[in-house]
Structures are given as C-alpha cells and as structure tokens.
Design a protein around this motif. Sequence first.
Motif, short mmCIF file in Angstrom:
data_model
loop_
_atom_site.label_atom_id
_atom_site.label_comp_id
_atom_site.label_asym_id
_atom_site.label_seq_id
_atom_site.Cartn_x
_atom_site.Cartn_y
_atom_site.Cartn_z
N TYR A 182 27.30 39.33 58.94
CA TYR A 182 26.93 37.55 58.32
C TYR A 182 25.88 38.31 57.35
O TYR A 182 24.74 38.81 58.55
CB TYR A 182 27.59 37.07 59.47
CG TYR A 182 28.68 36.73 59.34
CD1 TYR A 182 29.79 37.72 59.41
CD2 TYR A 182 29.44 35.58 60.21
CE1 TYR A 182 31.18 38.02 59.88
CE2 TYR A 182 30.41 35.67 60.73
CZ TYR A 182 31.66 36.96 60.74
OH TYR A 182 32.67 36.40 61.24
N THR A 239 41.64 28.87 59.11
CA THR A 239 41.20 30.08 59.02
C THR A 239 40.95 30.49 57.83
O THR A 239 41.76 30.15 56.68
CB THR A 239 43.18 31.28 59.92
OG1 THR A 239 42.61 30.16 60.39
CG2 THR A 239 42.06 32.22 60.34
N ASP A 276 26.93 41.94 52.44
CA ASP A 276 27.24 41.74 53.90
C ASP A 276 27.96 43.50 54.10
O ASP A 276 28.92 43.46 54.10
CB ASP A 276 27.08 40.70 54.16
CG ASP A 276 28.46 39.94 54.19
OD1 ASP A 276 29.60 40.44 54.80
OD2 ASP A 276 29.03 39.43 52.59
P1 AMP Z 1 37.90 32.23 60.45
O1 AMP Z 1 37.99 31.39 59.30
O2 AMP Z 1 36.89 32.54 61.17
O3 AMP Z 1 38.83 33.18 60.82
O4 AMP Z 1 36.62 33.57 59.86
C1 AMP Z 1 37.47 35.10 58.69
C2 AMP Z 1 37.33 35.80 58.07
O5 AMP Z 1 35.53 35.44 57.64
C3 AMP Z 1 36.94 37.35 59.19
O6 AMP Z 1 37.24 37.23 58.82
C4 AMP Z 1 35.01 36.79 59.54
O7 AMP Z 1 34.44 37.70 60.11
C5 AMP Z 1 34.90 36.22 57.79
N1 AMP Z 1 33.21 35.42 57.87
C6 AMP Z 1 33.12 34.33 58.49
N2 AMP Z 1 31.98 33.76 58.25
C7 AMP Z 1 31.39 34.91 57.30
C8 AMP Z 1 30.28 35.12 57.09
N3 AMP Z 1 29.23 34.54 56.86
N4 AMP Z 1 30.30 36.06 56.37
C9 AMP Z 1 30.73 36.87 56.32
N5 AMP Z 1 32.04 36.99 56.30
C10 AMP Z 1 32.20 36.15 57.27
#
Ligand code: AMP
Length: 614
Positions: free
Chosen positions: A26, A52, A439
């Motif tokens: 990230y 999500t 990233d």
């Molecule tokens: P989530 O909503 O927590 O299920 O995250 C959804 C996706 O976004 C997952 O694949 C995370 O690894 C990715 N993700 C979450 N925050 C970031 C960030 N700041 N930068 C890049 N990818 C992210």
Amino acid sequence: MKSSGGSFPSMKLSKPVLKGIYKKGYKNPTPIQRKTIPIVLNGQDVVAMARTGSGKTAAFLIPIIEKLQSHKIEKGARVLILSPTRELALQTYKFAREFARFTDLKCETILGGDSMERQFSKIHENPDIIIATPGRLLHVAIEMDLKFSSVQMIVFDEADRLFEMGFKEQLTEILSRLSSKRQTLLFSATLPQTIVDFTRAGLIDPVLVRLDTETKISENLRLIHLGCRNEDKLATLLHLLKNVIKSNEQIIVFLPTRHHIEYIKEILDQCFIPSTYLYSSLDSEARKINIRTFHLKKVPVLLVTDLAARGVDIPLLDNVINFNFPSRSKLFVHRVGRTARAGRSGTAYSLISNDELPYLFTLSLFLNQPFKAANPSILNNEDDDDDDGCKYGTVPQTIIDEENEIIQKLHGQFSELDSMEKVCQSAYKQYLKTREIADGESVRKMKSFLENEKIGYHPIFIDRTIKQNDQRKMENERVEMLSSIKSYKPNMTVFEIGKNNKANTAREVMKMKRQVTEKILGKKSNHSSEQTETNFKDKEFYLNYQSNDFHFEKGLQLTKSFDTQLKESILDFDDEIFKQRKRLERIQTHQKKRQRQRVVGHNKGKAMKRKGKR
Ligand code: AMP
C-alpha cells in the motif's frame, strides 16, 4: 487547508507498522482509511459506513496494531474482531498477520467449524488479537468461562451482515462482558434501525464516518479503458477521433508533454481534424485565443497537458481522452471533472499500456468501481455484449495497422515529423522519471489480471459491420491465435534444444534445475487439488461473502464519499504539481551537474596528456 492524515507517514504511525503497510504494497491510504485511522488512534468510538472493496480492513487493523505495538505477557486478548463469515475472518486474519509482520503481536482465529480443543489451546497461547465469528466465540467463552476483561477494543466488521445472519443476541452478550472503557469500532455497508439502536446502547459518543453523497465522478460518465502499446496510442487516438466520437462532440485530449502536443497537432492537421492546444509555456494571449476557439466550438478537439489545464475555464464537454493514464487517481478525477455534468452524459477514454495498468487498479479502488476484461468471444455472439459496468478491452490490430499506415505516409511526406517524434520520445523518458511509482498491491493485481484473464476487443470496436460480414470469422481466429501465443510456454529452454548435441554445462545445469522445480511445482499442484476437494459449498445454504446488493450499495457509497475528497484532491493536486516540478528540477540539476563533471573530467584528461607530451 490541506487534509490531515493525507498519507500513511502523516498519520504518525510507528516504523514497524509503516514497514508492514509498505510491505503489503500500500502506498496511499484509501478515503475510508484517511478518515478512520486518525479517529481510532485518537481513542474515539467509530461507526463507519464502508463496504468490502473500500479498504476498510486496513482502516481498523492499522490503528489497532499501532495501538497494541507489542505482545503483552499478561493474560487475555486486547482486541476482538467479529466477522459474519469464516471467509471474511480468514481474510482479516491474513491481513492482520501481514500488517503486524514487523511486530511480535500474536493473532488467532476462533471460527465455527474448527475443532473446539484446538481453540481452547489457541486461547491459552494468549493472543493479542482474536478474530472470530460471534457464535463460536461466545461458545468458547462460556466453556472456558472467559471474562474478556482485558479487551480494550472490539470491532464489528460488516455489522449489517452480522445482524442479518441473526447474531444480534450473541453480539449483545459479548458486548455486555466487556469493560465499559473499551473502544468500539463498527463497520457496516448500511445503517438499518437495528444497528442504530445497537450503536446507541453500546457505543460512547461515536464519530460517524461516512462517504458522502456527492460522487467522485458523475454517474453519467462512461469509462472506456483501452489496452494498447505505447507505440499504438497515436493510431488509436486517430481512430477514436475519426470513427468513434461523433463529429458534433467536443473532446479534450490529455497528453504527457508539450512536445506531444506539437507533434500530434501536426498529425491532426494533416488528417484534417481541426484542433487547438494549451501548454503551460504558451503566452497568455495565445492561451486566451485558443481557449476561446474551443469555447465557441470552432474546433472540436483541445490538446492539453495537466499543468496547462489547471485554472482554465474549460467548458462542460462530452469526451475526455487520456493519452496516458494518470498515476494518481485524484488526477484522473480532476481530468474527467468537466464531463458528464449538468444532466449530460459523457465518456472518458483511457489509452492504457501495460506499465500503466497498475494505476487503473489503484483508480478502481479509489472510486470503488471495479472493471472487467472485455469478453473475448464477443464476435461469436449474435447479441451485443451487455455493457454493464466499465470494461478493459484491447484495440483490434486491423484498426491500428490502418491508422499506422496513414501516420507512416505522413512521415514520408513531411520530414520534420520524424524529428518531432524523436523529441517526443526523449521528453517521454523525462516524463516517466517524474511519474509516481505504482503501489505493489496494484502491480501484483495487474500481473495476475494479465496472466489469468482472456482479454477481448473493447465492445466499442465491435460494430455490426464486423459482426455481419466475413471478417467476423477472421477476427475470431486472430483473437484466438493471439491469446494462444500469449499463454504459450515452451517446455524447454534454448540450452536444451537439439537432443544430439554434446552434453554441455548449461544443458546439465538446466536439467538439474528442472528436476528440482518440477518437484516443487508437483507439490503445489497436488496441494491445490486437495484444496478443491475440501470445498463443500452447498449452493442452497451457502452465504456469499458479498451481499447480493453489493454493487448497488457500492455505487451509493461512491457517490457519498466524494464531495470532501474532491475538495481535498484539488488542494493535494496543487501540492502534487509543485512536487512534480521540484522533482523535475532536481533531475535536471543533477543531469547538468553530471554533464559539467564529464566536461571537467575530459578537460583534465586533455591537460594531463598535454603535460605528458611536454
Ligand atoms: P477491503 O475493502 O479491506 O476488503 O480491501 C479491498 C482490496 O483493496 C484488498 O485487495 C486490499 O488489499 C486493497 N487495499 C486496501 N487498502 C489499500 C491501499 N491503501 N492501497 C492499495 N490497496 C489497498
């Protein structure tokens, strides 16, 4: 005013936590992370409306790990995370371990379906964080007579689903066992009355974090993502201007440098496509005239660089073309901000080379708007491909060849085009040096997307003429052949070609290496077959990880988060431009210095030679 907590370092996180975040890949926080992390670090209760795909998991895990810092020997978990499903809990567990990689924090799961004995011993191992499904956690708590008195923080993840699945009693019971001084975080896609009541009873003065109703981009804006090589972008641009976009529509084309503007303007003139342009070093009188020409719709095309487009009163328009995909999501939003406004519809075409594809993943996360690969078998279907959601598709080679032929002819006729193109190429190298690095997480997603997806032509190129005539079959064969070339993997290396060759060292080394890797690969594939065998998903009773209205809800979420973000983004954008200029200046000074050193070195060498002769 610049928003606080705009980046991970500005959130004042400790080194091990920052290292964990960067290791996970990230680079910049998502909107929900920006908003939530500082509040949680501040010790306040939070009710966050997020789902999500928004980055919500990291929004609670990062501040939790920051607050816990290191493993405590005294008995009892300090954080409970409650998830509605096993899948979500396991995903959260995986993330928690990754973020806590540079700390000695212990994390465990207590999930329905696992052995109770194993779970008792997990609790005895004294984890700092427990990630659990509520039913099983309460069961274990009753069996072991756990008081949860050490718990300082509790997270209700996907609270609306926890309630939908009938966990209300367990949740209330778990909450009643905790100390009243605990911090409570509740994440939910929607806020139905049951959750509001639960929040009122169980949370203390919570801060409501919601992504506001204004969209980041207009919902009337159609996003068209076109995968093409850098060398084919000009051909694609010409095709879009000549054949795809209607002649009465206005178009703004974002180009990386002033040199691209000069070169492409020349090509458009030769192709009889009227255009005007703006770049930052253009004198103010010329700027005014050019903008006016575009305002009065005397020409349909405006060529601009990002810097030049700032502070210019660009009218509402129909189309934006991103010749290069912006490395920052906010810049994308800024670029498309003049389209599809005031009840009008609009289209944003992006020409995306493979090295720019990670930025598209970052954007889809930022906008919370997934995209999908265009269907490769569209040419087989009689029906139009349903154009729901945004697609990433390629440009047919016939189109590229056709336009490239025209460009080559122009180069033959006008010799200055060659030198203009060369200037563009070296300017582009400079541009790449100032471009933000993608990233790691998005780079990983991009690689697996390119490896695993079969990507077809974008539906905008599949018109009825192609479908109806003989070309259809040919195009199909071409798509299939290209995808088979893409997935072709030779079963031997160049060192092993020719069986009758005398044995040489390279060949022997390759043989040994193959034996070793084949064993590992064999193990891997056995492992994956085991995994599929243990998949006892019962279609009738299986609860999806994502709720059915996930995409609809996601759309709503997007809309809301945007107002504030947009304001922030414009300010950050100013800052970014400033940083970019500084970076460029630094590169140029460094290059000049090196040149000077080379000249001095050369002169010194000459002087020494002269001395030697004497
Ligand atoms: P989530 O909503 O927590 O299920 O995250 C959804 C996706 O976004 C997952 O694949 C995370 O690894 C990715 N993700 C979450 N925050 C970031 C960030 N700041 N930068 C890049 N990818 C992210």
